[in-house]
Design an enzyme around this catalytic site. Structure first.
Site, short mmCIF file in Angstrom:
data_model
loop_
_atom_site.label_atom_id
_atom_site.label_comp_id
_atom_site.label_asym_id
_atom_site.label_seq_id
_atom_site.Cartn_x
_atom_site.Cartn_y
_atom_site.Cartn_z
N ASP A 75 0.84 -1.21 0.00
CA ASP A 75 0.00 0.00 0.00
C ASP A 75 0.88 1.26 0.00
O ASP A 75 0.36 2.37 -0.11
CB ASP A 75 -1.00 -0.01 1.16
CG ASP A 75 -0.34 0.02 2.52
OD1 ASP A 75 0.89 -0.15 2.60
OD2 ASP A 75 -1.06 0.21 3.52
N SER A 76 2.20 1.08 0.07
CA SER A 76 3.11 2.21 -0.14
C SER A 76 2.87 2.83 -1.51
O SER A 76 3.31 3.95 -1.77
CB SER A 76 4.57 1.75 -0.01
OG SER A 76 4.82 0.64 -0.85
N ASP A 102 -1.21 -6.09 -0.34
CA ASP A 102 -1.48 -5.46 0.96
C ASP A 102 -2.97 -5.18 1.14
O ASP A 102 -3.63 -4.69 0.22
CB ASP A 102 -0.77 -4.10 1.02
CG ASP A 102 0.32 -4.07 2.07
OD1 ASP A 102 0.33 -4.93 2.97
OD2 ASP A 102 1.17 -3.16 1.98
N LYS A 144 -1.27 -9.35 2.76
CA LYS A 144 -0.52 -8.91 3.93
C LYS A 144 -1.37 -7.93 4.72
O LYS A 144 -2.09 -7.11 4.12
CB LYS A 144 0.80 -8.23 3.51
CG LYS A 144 1.59 -7.67 4.72
CD LYS A 144 3.01 -7.29 4.36
CE LYS A 144 3.14 -5.93 3.73
NZ LYS A 144 2.64 -4.79 4.54
N GLU A 196 -1.29 -5.44 8.52
CA GLU A 196 -0.45 -4.89 9.59
C GLU A 196 -1.04 -5.18 10.96
O GLU A 196 -2.27 -5.19 11.12
CB GLU A 196 -0.29 -3.37 9.40
CG GLU A 196 0.48 -3.01 8.14
CD GLU A 196 0.73 -1.51 8.01
OE1 GLU A 196 0.47 -0.74 8.96
OE2 GLU A 196 1.20 -1.11 6.93
N GLU A 201 9.36 -4.38 10.27
CA GLU A 201 9.78 -3.09 9.70
C GLU A 201 10.33 -2.15 10.78
O GLU A 201 9.75 -2.02 11.87
CB GLU A 201 8.59 -2.41 9.00
CG GLU A 201 8.97 -1.03 8.44
CD GLU A 201 8.00 -0.46 7.43
OE1 GLU A 201 7.02 -1.15 7.06
OE2 GLU A 201 8.24 0.69 7.01
O1 KIV Z 1 3.54 -1.11 1.63
C1 KIV Z 1 4.67 -1.57 1.53
O2 KIV Z 1 5.38 -1.36 0.53
C2 KIV Z 1 5.16 -2.39 2.61
C3 KIV Z 1 6.61 -2.72 2.62
C4 KIV Z 1 7.36 -1.50 2.96
C5 KIV Z 1 6.92 -3.86 3.50
O3 KIV Z 1 4.43 -2.75 3.48
#
Ligand code: KIV
Length: 271
Positions: free
Chosen positions: A51-52, A90, A120, A122, A189
């Site tokens: 989600d970055s 994510d 994924k 969090e 992280e």
């Molecule tokens: O969103 C993302 O790119 C991430 C990585 C930094 C692990 O969660």
């Protein structure tokens, strides 16, 4: 001509990543679109549609505003562009925290519509029940502990975790709970090296570090950071390419040639 039948390319599986605990380091990178994903696919076992992308591709201040639809759109592109790596998408903020059933509904949508191999999310101990609910229903989960960017408003920014040793038991408990709940790997992280080493030693599933030292079982970086497209990359990034400079030079050359009427030239014109 060889009579040997070429072995079909097949995707890295979740159990294969799980089995890499303590073995050869896992290579993971983010990717958000088909072209870059096709390159990463030749070198990494895991591609994360992180989600970055909200910050990197869409100019957001944090990842909090990323909608599920955007993750689905980029997830589809990455799956289409790849054949080999395990693609993990994510779950964005607000799509899984409310309850295990909301998390399942949204994770199932992500898996059905993108064709990815895992999601994924969090959070450590507080997400244990949800991780169990998802994995028991066929959704492989990669967990994410330590610095969790979706909680940056609570954490007071993107702060390195574990500087105070008194916080270590909580981080170790996060790792224990997500592994016990069924996560197949965990992103760690932004934590200090000795804590990353403790978590990795204690946790039965692979730890994939970002800003968490070489003590982890694998590493992940945001592709654009390591390619030199981020003018202010975090300290933990090693820059392997200078794409920002190359793009700048190429765009400046194009602009100069257009202004000088040197582009298009003979070779670019239909006669
Ligand atoms: O969103 C993302 O790119 C991430 C990585 C930094 C692990 O969660």
């Amino acid at each position: 001509m060889s009579t040997e039948t070429a072995r079909p390319v097949r995707r890295v599986t979740v159990p294969e990543i799980r089995a890499r605990k303590g073995g050869e380091p896992i290579v993971a990178l983010t990717s958000y679109h088909a072209h870059t994903a096709a390159i990463v696919d030749r070198h990494a076992e895991v591609i994360l549609v992180g989600d970055s992308l909200g910050m990197v591709m869409h100019g957001m201040e944090t990842t909090v505003g990323v909608p599920l639809d955007l993750m689905v759109m980029h997830g589809k592109a990455v799956v289409r562009g790849t054949r080999r790596a395990l693609v993990v998408v994510d779950m964005p903020f607000g799509s899984y925290e409310e309850s295990p059933s909301v998390a399942f509904r949204n994770a199932a949508r992500v898996m059905k519509e993108t064709g990815c191999g895992a999601v994924k999310l969090e959070g450590g101990a507080r997400m244990g029940e949800t991780i169990r609910f998802l994995t028991e229903r066929g959704v492989p989960v990669m967990a994410h502990i330590g610095l969790t960017p979706q909680s940056s408003h609570v954490l007071g920014g993107f702060r390195t975790q574990g500087r105070d040793e008194a916080t270590w038991p909580a981080h170790l408990e996060d790792a224990r709970v997500v592994a016990e709940a069924g996560a197949f790997a965990v992103v760690v992280e932004g934590v200090v090296e000795p804590l990353a080493a403790r978590i990795t030693a204690a946790c039965p599933i692979p730890t994939i570090g970002i800003g968490a030292s070489a003590a982890c079982d694998g590493q992940i970086l945001v592709l654009e950071d390591m390619l030199g497209l981020n003018p202010r990359p975090p300290r933990f990034v090693r820059v392997y390419g200078r794409l920002g400079d190359m793009i700048e030079e190429a765009v400046a050359a194009y602009a100069g040639e257009v202004r000088a009427r040197a582009f298009p030239g003979e070779d670019q014109v239909y006669r």
